[in-house]
Design an enzyme around this catalytic site. Sequence first.
Site: not given
Ligand code: GRF
Length: 306
Positions: A220, A222, A258
């Site tokens: 993931n 974050h 997380d």
């Molecule tokens: C990112 O900020 C990621 O960290 C979070 O969701 C957002 C996704 O953005 N988990 P994208 O869809 O990849 O533009």
Amino acid sequence: MLENIPRILDAHLAVQLDFNQINLQPVFAWLAATGNISDTEMQRTYNCGIGLVLIVSPSDVDDTIESLTPYGGNIIGTILPRRSSAEPQVQIDASTFAAQMARVQRSLHAPKKQVAVLISGSGSNLQALIDATRCTTMGMAAEIVMVISNRQGVRGLERATAAGIPSTVLDHRDYDSREAFDVAMTMELMRHGVELICLAGFMRILSAEFVRQWRGKLLNIHPSILPAHPGLHVQRRALEAGDERSGCTVHFVDEGVDTGRIILQRSVRIDAATETEESLTQKILVAEHWAYPVALRMVATGVISL
Ligand code: GRF
């Protein structure tokens, strides 16, 4: 050539290079194998994938790396005092280098890891992962074979289509429980032979069963420097907390929110006078687009595992 490094170093200093942090590009692994070239000769003659080297003081590391955006950069070594002139000026741990070389050589012939990316929205991280896995110099050892979205009509699905990657929409509202939704996802993932999963803005909490099933294969990203600010609205919370820096974390997913083992982090400076939630979000996204592919490569090539 790594042997050029001493020319820019004072004779009383040495540099210690960490080949776990260096992208030993596949062409060098091929060259070593095809030409039967020893590790020491590879280090002496070739740069092995190291491009521009900057030497900065530890207190400037974060700002320097951030200033290299969007190209990215990594801490690949340390400057040390050199105790005697007999001590080599470029120090490379032989077993780390050999292990890295063997890993990249294996990946030349091994099938690429089959990756699914799970999204709910714009999919800018999906795009970064697509671009990286299709870049010949990245040595990703991974290819994206499918995209799952739990929402219809999102921009990420358009990106998958444009890249010719099959996508599936599984709307969680069509399922009686979280577990039933996750079983449907697992069936789709298995049907496509998926080996690794990247969550990229996937706005669903996964069941404990799903997380256990994909342990060590589920990543993931974050938008904070974990363990600071897990959960939602983290850019706003970083601003409210008066943090000087924020950033992103790529981690293995475990049953917590997380909390899984951290693979890679990249930080960005918060400008106290002008930063807004939106500007910080954008700044972090740029860092994410560098960090996620690098972290995926580390997992796909076996540099890091659970
Ligand atoms: C990112 O900020 C990621 O960290 C979070 O969701 C957002 C996704 O953005 N988990 P994208 O869809 O990849 O533009």
